[in-house]
Design a protein around this motif. Structure first.
Motif, short mmCIF file in Angstrom:
data_model
loop_
_atom_site.label_atom_id
_atom_site.label_comp_id
_atom_site.label_asym_id
_atom_site.label_seq_id
_atom_site.Cartn_x
_atom_site.Cartn_y
_atom_site.Cartn_z
N VAL A 181 13.22 14.86 1.29
CA VAL A 181 14.60 14.56 0.89
C VAL A 181 14.55 13.53 -0.23
O VAL A 181 13.62 12.71 -0.27
CB VAL A 181 15.43 14.01 2.08
CG1 VAL A 181 15.61 15.07 3.14
CG2 VAL A 181 14.81 12.76 2.66
N PRO A 182 15.51 13.55 -1.16
CA PRO A 182 15.52 12.56 -2.24
C PRO A 182 15.59 11.14 -1.67
O PRO A 182 16.09 10.92 -0.56
CB PRO A 182 16.78 12.91 -3.02
CG PRO A 182 17.06 14.34 -2.70
CD PRO A 182 16.59 14.54 -1.30
N GLN A 189 19.30 7.41 5.83
CA GLN A 189 18.82 7.78 7.17
C GLN A 189 18.08 6.59 7.77
O GLN A 189 16.86 6.51 7.73
CB GLN A 189 17.91 9.00 7.08
CG GLN A 189 18.59 10.23 6.49
CD GLN A 189 17.60 11.38 6.27
OE1 GLN A 189 16.42 11.26 6.56
NE2 GLN A 189 18.10 12.48 5.75
N VAL A 190 18.83 5.65 8.29
CA VAL A 190 18.24 4.42 8.81
C VAL A 190 17.54 4.70 10.13
O VAL A 190 18.12 5.26 11.06
CB VAL A 190 19.33 3.33 9.01
CG1 VAL A 190 18.70 2.05 9.54
CG2 VAL A 190 20.05 3.07 7.70
N LEU A 191 16.26 4.30 10.20
CA LEU A 191 15.50 4.46 11.44
C LEU A 191 15.87 3.37 12.43
O LEU A 191 16.01 2.20 12.06
CB LEU A 191 14.00 4.41 11.15
CG LEU A 191 13.38 5.59 10.40
CD1 LEU A 191 11.92 5.31 10.09
CD2 LEU A 191 13.50 6.86 11.22
N ALA A 192 16.01 3.75 13.67
CA ALA A 192 16.32 2.77 14.71
C ALA A 192 15.02 2.27 15.32
O ALA A 192 14.15 3.07 15.67
CB ALA A 192 17.21 3.39 15.77
N PRO A 193 14.86 0.95 15.46
CA PRO A 193 13.64 0.43 16.10
C PRO A 193 13.51 0.92 17.54
O PRO A 193 14.51 1.06 18.24
CB PRO A 193 13.86 -1.09 16.06
CG PRO A 193 14.89 -1.32 15.00
CD PRO A 193 15.77 -0.10 15.01
N VAL A 194 12.30 1.21 17.95
CA VAL A 194 12.05 1.66 19.32
C VAL A 194 11.51 0.51 20.18
O VAL A 194 11.36 0.68 21.40
CB VAL A 194 11.07 2.84 19.36
CG1 VAL A 194 11.63 4.03 18.61
CG2 VAL A 194 9.71 2.45 18.79
N MET A 195 11.20 -0.62 19.57
CA MET A 195 10.75 -1.80 20.31
C MET A 195 11.02 -3.03 19.44
O MET A 195 11.53 -2.92 18.34
CB MET A 195 9.27 -1.71 20.68
CG MET A 195 8.33 -1.66 19.49
SD MET A 195 6.60 -1.73 19.99
CE MET A 195 6.47 -0.30 21.01
N GLY A 196 10.67 -4.20 19.95
CA GLY A 196 10.85 -5.44 19.22
C GLY A 196 9.63 -6.32 19.33
O GLY A 196 8.66 -5.99 20.03
N PRO A 197 9.64 -7.47 18.68
CA PRO A 197 8.48 -8.38 18.74
C PRO A 197 8.11 -8.79 20.16
O PRO A 197 6.92 -8.94 20.47
CB PRO A 197 8.96 -9.59 17.92
CG PRO A 197 10.01 -9.05 17.00
CD PRO A 197 10.68 -7.96 17.77
#
Length: 306
Positions: A181-182, A189-197
């Protein structure tokens, strides 16, 4: 972790093993040097992992005129408060992408030595702790040598892995074309975090629960010591290299859902953990030898623990 790996594999095709090794290095608390020709997705791999893992992400484009203070930060005079203020550099982050690290000179490259090993930086004599976790992903291009400065052995030894990105297979390349995709659409298309620090720190602490039997410690020690005895190697692996193999094997076992290390884990992580720490003799290089071949031959000459 499986959700993280699946999400990365949906964005990066043909690099499944390197993706898993990259995540294993993050779990082991190490840093990674990505090497590959332009256009293989080195920067995208780092950016995708940083986004999915949560936390802060910074990118530094290394250039010949980059100074150490541009990385660590500096002290400036604040005219409004009539006092000196410490301005923190981009190194104060959870995931740092050092893009084309060999474009800058040794003085600038050395700004990362303290940060990578001790998780702190010194600015004008004051020591500042870096965020936890702190993960450096550096990239370099192996085919362009004009205007580059090869990383010294001391800098290379700070990296847990050196991952070499190869061209994808035919099916993976067709999938890349199919899913392209351009860039302006990709940004939406913002990716959602699947975890955190916090979750990453918890997983890193679980490494202490992964067991490596005495026979496996002997296996690693023998592998490391044999690299020093080889006549084709000018500089063998250091004790830090043995620690890197052990921690990487534990992280790989954890990724596989196990609480114990197997000889296959050690064999799998040996090349990425050792390939950048060995300095071959000129004669070995003239004969076409590579560190990968020597590591593989050395592994084959050592009895596998049962």
């Amino acid at each position: 972790m499986e959700r993280l790996l699946e999400a990365m594999e949906q964005k990066l095709y043909g690099q499944k093993l390197n993706i898993r090794l990259l995540v294993a290095a993050m779990l082991a608390g190490g840093h990674v040097l990505l090497e590959g020709v332009p256009g293989l997705g080195k920067t995208k791999m780092a950016r995708t992992l940083a986004t999915l893992a949560g936390g802060e992400y910074r990118r530094i484009q290394f250039t010949p005129d980059l100074m150490p203070g541009d990385i660590t930060g500096s002290v400036v005079f604040n005219m409004k408060e009539n006092d000196f203020t410490t301005v923190r550099g981009p190194v104060f982050t959870n995931v740092l992408l050092a893009d084309e690290i060999n474009r800058s000179g040794p003085k600038t490259q050395s700004a990362l030595l303290e940060a990578m090993e001790e998780r702190q930086v010194t600015i004008q004599g004051d020591t500042h702790r870096l965020p936890d976790p702190f993960f450096v992903i550096a990239t370099q291009n192996p085919v362009e040598y004009d205007g580059t400065y090869p990383l010294p052995e001391a800098q290379l030894d700070r990296f847990l892995f050196k991952l070499v990105l190869e061209y994808p297979g035919e099916e993976a390349e067709k999938q890349i074309l199919r899913e392209h995709v351009p860039f302006f659409e990709e940004r939406e298309q913002v990716l959602a975090p699947v975890m955190g620090p916090e979750r990453i720190r918890e997983l890193q602490k679980q490494l202490s629960q992964v067991v490596a039997e005495e026979s496996l410690l002997t296996y690693i020690a023998t592998l490391v010591r044999k690299t020093r005895d080889s006549k084709r190697i000018q500089l063998g692996a250091s004790p830090r290299a043995g620690i890197a193999v052990l921690m990487a094997a534990k992280a790989w076992a954890l990724l596989e859902g196990r609480t114990y290390v197997t000889p296959d884990d050690i064999k799998l992580v040996a090349r990425p953990a050792l390939r950048h720490r060995l300095l071959l003799t000129p004669q070995a290089e003239l004969e076409g030898g590579t560190s990968d071949h020597i590591i593989q031959e050395t592994l084959g000459s050592i009895p596998v623990p049962r």
